[in-house]
Design an enzyme around this catalytic site. Structure first.
Site, PDB file in Angstrom:
ATOM      1  N   ALA A 257      65.274 -43.059  -4.661  1.00  0.00           N
ATOM      2  CA  ALA A 257      66.155 -42.804  -6.307  1.00  0.00           C
ATOM      3  C   ALA A 257      65.194 -41.513  -7.764  1.00  0.00           C
ATOM      4  O   ALA A 257      64.663 -41.933  -8.467  1.00  0.00           O
ATOM      5  CB  ALA A 257      67.501 -43.428  -6.931  1.00  0.00           C
ATOM      6  N   ASP A 258      66.273 -40.737  -7.634  1.00  0.00           N
ATOM      7  CA  ASP A 258      65.857 -39.919  -8.789  1.00  0.00           C
ATOM      8  C   ASP A 258      67.531 -40.525 -10.210  1.00  0.00           C
ATOM      9  O   ASP A 258      66.788 -40.490 -11.455  1.00  0.00           O
ATOM     10  CB  ASP A 258      66.465 -38.630  -8.420  1.00  0.00           C
ATOM     11  CG  ASP A 258      65.293 -38.149  -8.666  1.00  0.00           C
ATOM     12  OD1 ASP A 258      64.164 -37.541  -9.036  1.00  0.00           O
ATOM     13  OD2 ASP A 258      65.726 -38.281  -7.453  1.00  0.00           O
TER      14      ASP A 258
END
EC number: 5.3.1.23
Length: 386
Positions: A257-258
């Site tokens: 995930a960013d």
């Protein structure tokens, strides 16, 4: 094959491996100043939210170390007000390199907090600078340990989930998207770390990974890492995910995930949402693995996550080694960039990320544990894992 790393520091030098040249050429480039770090992040010579944060922090530490050692000292080291103005400007500049990656913002905010705390404590410019250097290096150093912890949490959760569904919890097939291993972090990885943990504990049968176009982080980087770890693996084109789920027994999808919003909506590499929709159709657990620093409690849901739009030309180009292979004068495989679209193509859609809604995510794993949704709810309470 040598151990993979995205960043190395030795003999007073800060260097990164140019990921745009992998897997055919391993070339380290020196980061001499803040502008070099900004360019490396912006141009994706380094990528992966944790690695980006580590480089930004280490670049600040290197910048301050050079300033402390220079004679004469730069003017901005003359007093705390000038130092504060300078450092805040540097941090703001670095943050704009790739704003979707919340780890980068978390690192810059953490250093801003350290800066203000040192000033409030009445420390002089040299002491404030040293506090910042120490904190910046800690941001990088703590990454590997937390990656191993979240990988263990996620791997064990998946084994128990499969057992609960009547399976053995062994010979697991797990698919991932993009690259979330040592090249995207300071070591071990997040989602790829989960796969590595299953392999190390004898629970993995095979890893599957998408090419992850248009930058091919899967076919270039994840393939390279899995080969180096001797993990059985299979690559597939992004458009083949549905077919894979129809014809193979896939036990889970694990992605990084960013940025994760407060309700669990997750921004990750483009193509993640596609995989999540197909996973839901085939009743396959979809697991997000990311450090606490990726969770942005200030953003209520995915609609508040800024999505980076990359230059259109990047979706029209492919870079790789010439085939059949040809070596240059130094014995290195020659590489080239080729255009795969008509020249002057108009109307190119090229977002770097998409947002997977919490309703499609089965579990969110951080170094503090595993969060799942309550029965009948479409969003997460992430309080226990942040």
């Amino acid at each position: 094959m040598p151990a993979l790393t995205s960043i190395r520091t030795s003999a007073g030098k800060l260097e990164i491996v140019d990921q745009l040249l992998l897997p055919h050429s391993t070339e380290f480039i020196e980061i001499r100043n803040i502008d070099d770090a900004f360019d490396a992040i912006k141009s994706m010579k380094i990528r992966g939210a944790p690695a980006i944060a580590s480089l930004a922090a280490l670049a600040v530490a290197d910048h301050l170390t050079r300033a402390l050692e220079s004679r004469p000292s730069p003017e901005w080291l003359g007093n705390v007000d000038a130092l504060k103005q300078h450092v805040e400007g540097v941090l703001a500049h670095l943050y704009t390199a790739r704003p979707t990656a919340v780890n980068l913002g978390a690192a810059t905010r953490r250093l801003t907090k350290t800066l203000q705390a040192a000033i409030d404590a009445g420390r002089n410019p040299l002491e404030v600078s040293q506090d910042l250097i120490t904190e910046a290096r800690e941001i990088d150093a703590e990454d590997v340990g937390r990656n191993k912890q979240m990988s263990k949490w996620g791997g064990e959760w998946l084994v128990e989930r499969v057992k609960g569904d009547g399976g053995s919890g062994a010979e697991l097939n797990v698919m991932t998207v993009c690259n979330t291993g040592s090249l995207a972090t300071s070591g071990y990885g997040t989602a790829l770390g989960l796969i590595t943990y299953l392999h190390e504990t004898g629970k993995l049968q095979r890893a599957f990974f998408t090419q992850s176009t248009p930058y091919h982080q899967g076919s270039r980087l994840t393939a390279y890492e899995l080969q180096s770890l001797n993990i059985p693996s299979t690559m597939l084109c992004d458009s083949m995910v549905g077919s894979l789920f129809q014809h193979h027994n896939i036990h889970a999808i694990a992605v990084g995930a960013d940025r994760i919003a407060r309700n669990g909506d997750t921004a990750n590499k483009i193509g993640t949402y596609n995989a999540a929709v197909l996973a839901a159709r085939h009743n396959i657990p979809f697991i997000v693995v990311a450090p606490v620093s990726t969770v942005d409690l200030e953003v209520a849901d995915g609609s508040g996550i800024p999505i980076e739009q990359r230059p259109p030309i990047e979706a029209c180009l492919v870079r790789g080694a010439l085939h059949p292979f040809a070596l240059d004068g130094n014995g290195v495989k020659q590489q080239a960039t080729v255009m795969v679209t008509p020249e002057g193509l108009e109307g190119v859609y090229n977002p770097s990320f998409d947002v997977t809604p919490a309703s499609l995510i089965t579990a969110i794993v951080t170094e503090k544990g595993v969060a799942v949704k309550k029965d009948g709810e479409d969003v997460f309470d992430l309080t226990p894992v942040v």
